[in-house]
Write an enzyme that holds these catalytic residues in place. Structure first.
Site, PDB file in Angstrom:
ATOM      1  CD1 TRP A  12     -25.754 -16.692 -39.472  1.00  0.00           C
ATOM      2  CD2 TRP A  12     -27.003 -15.049 -38.599  1.00  0.00           C
ATOM      3  NE1 TRP A  12     -25.139 -15.490 -39.756  1.00  0.00           N
ATOM      4  CE2 TRP A  12     -25.877 -14.469 -39.237  1.00  0.00           C
ATOM      5  CE3 TRP A  12     -27.932 -14.203 -37.972  1.00  0.00           C
ATOM      6  CZ2 TRP A  12     -25.657 -13.088 -39.263  1.00  0.00           C
ATOM      7  CZ3 TRP A  12     -27.717 -12.827 -37.999  1.00  0.00           C
ATOM      8  CH2 TRP A  12     -26.587 -12.286 -38.639  1.00  0.00           C
ATOM      9  N   GLY A 175     -22.225 -29.825 -39.568  1.00  0.00           N
ATOM     10  CA  GLY A 175     -22.116 -29.715 -38.117  1.00  0.00           C
ATOM     11  C   GLY A 175     -21.297 -30.819 -37.475  1.00  0.00           C
ATOM     12  CB  SER A 215     -17.566 -29.098 -41.386  1.00  0.00           C
ATOM     13  OG  SER A 215     -18.485 -29.805 -40.551  1.00  0.00           O
ATOM     14  N   GLY A 236     -22.653 -22.813 -41.812  1.00  0.00           N
ATOM     15  CA  GLY A 236     -23.476 -22.861 -40.617  1.00  0.00           C
ATOM     16  C   GLY A 236     -22.704 -22.344 -39.414  1.00  0.00           C
ATOM     17  N   GLY A 237     -22.145 -23.268 -38.624  1.00  0.00           N
ATOM     18  CA  GLY A 237     -21.492 -22.921 -37.365  1.00  0.00           C
ATOM     19  C   GLY A 237     -20.504 -21.761 -37.456  1.00  0.00           C
TER      20      GLY A 237
HETATM   21  P1  13P Z   1     -22.062 -26.333 -40.691  1.00  0.00           P
HETATM   22  O1  13P Z   1     -21.222 -25.296 -41.407  1.00  0.00           O
HETATM   23  O2  13P Z   1     -22.324 -25.996 -39.268  1.00  0.00           O
HETATM   24  O3  13P Z   1     -21.561 -27.707 -40.931  1.00  0.00           O
HETATM   25  O4  13P Z   1     -23.532 -26.243 -41.395  1.00  0.00           O
HETATM   26  C1  13P Z   1     -23.624 -26.301 -42.762  1.00  0.00           C
HETATM   27  C2  13P Z   1     -25.030 -25.980 -43.142  1.00  0.00           C
HETATM   28  O5  13P Z   1     -25.930 -26.754 -42.904  1.00  0.00           O
HETATM   29  C3  13P Z   1     -25.277 -24.685 -43.780  1.00  0.00           C
HETATM   30  O6  13P Z   1     -26.563 -24.624 -44.313  1.00  0.00           O
END
Ligand code: 13P
Length: 258
Positions: A12, A175, A215, A236-237
């Site tokens: 998160w 990201g 991503s 992440g997102g």
């Molecule tokens: P995203 O899924 O937002 O690209 O982030 C990946 C991440 O850094 C998970 O640790």
């Protein structure tokens, strides 16, 4: 069919108040119940760990910190320790995320000490490795990634490292909406497993989960998780909303059942 249980972990990052963290954890816990064919972990900010630990009580969802210091206690203002993470109910800890390496001066040597420290407290390390765009374009992906893997596991044997989880996160895919092609991710994952085998033995390396991160979203999770050495995802997102994270969990379940 693989014997490795897939793992879907949400990072998160620096998002969500305590109340928001609890609401999200509660929606995920309602989906996971007392267990699915794939393992699920969430990683809130440090100030929400205690509350989310309460929310997750009785569910099979694991709790991850996003960082730790390697010392148990002492004059280290602003730090958290593996002792405190275990005390608050963390089952996992993300270590060496590229954002920590990039913005907070985290080094391979620090990552190694943190891996040893969390393992001593029965907290599972999720060790992040990955190359920058510049390194990829210079053809250095494997040098960088395998060097990070080697450094993180140095001085520890296969028994101590049994719970290890590795997350391959190409920095240029984090990201950005740019995901590695599934077959490119697979190539790096296979190389990581090969290096782990050289370092500590093949039966151990065959049991280690290697997650992909960068991503990951509901629309690409199945394709990535169809690769033989992609054992899960560090998200992440898309882990910040149950509507996006739950379909990724379901992709993990499909991998487990395939
Ligand atoms: P995203 O899924 O937002 O690209 O982030 C990946 C991440 O850094 C998970 O640790």
């Amino acid at each position: 069919m693989t014997s490795r249980t897939p793992l879907i972990a949400g990072n998160w990052k620096l998002h969500n108040t305590v109340a928001e963290s609890q609401a999200l954890a509660s929606a995920i816990a309602a989906h996971v119940g007392n267990g699915l064919a794939c393992e699920v972990v969430v990683g809130p900010v440090a100030t929400s760990l205690s509350a989310v630990s309460q929310t997750l009580r009785g569910s099979a969802v694991g709790l991850s910190a996003q960082n730790t210091h390697w010392e148990d206690s002492g004059a280290f203002t602003g730090e958290l320790s593996p002792t405190l993470l275990a005390d608050v109910g963390c089952s996992h800890c993300i270590i060496g995320h590229s954002e920590r390496r990039q913005y907070f001066g985290e080094t391979d040597a620090g990552v190694r000490k943190k891996v040893a420290a969390v393992l001593a407290h029965k907290v599972v390390p999720i060790v992040c490795v990955g190359e920058s765009l510049e390194q990829r374009e210079a053809g250095k992906t494997l040098d960088v990634v395998l060097g990070q893997v080697e450094a993180a596991t140095e001085g520890l044997d296969a028994v101590a490292l049994a719970p290890l989880v590795v997350a391959y996160e190409p920095i240029w895919a984090i990201g950005t909406g740019r995901t590695a092609k599934a077959e490119d991710a697979q190539d790096v994952h296979r190389a990581i497993r090969g290096r782990l085998a050289e370092l500590k033995g093949e039966s151990w390396s065959d049991s280690i989960r290697i997650l992909y991160g960068g991503s990951v979203k509901p629309s690409n999770a199945d394709e990535l998780l169809a690769e033989p050495d992609v054992d899960g995802a560090l998200v992440g997102g898309a882990s910040l909303s149950a509507d996006n994270f739950i379909p990724i969990i379901d992709a993990g379940v499909r991998r487990a059942e395939s």
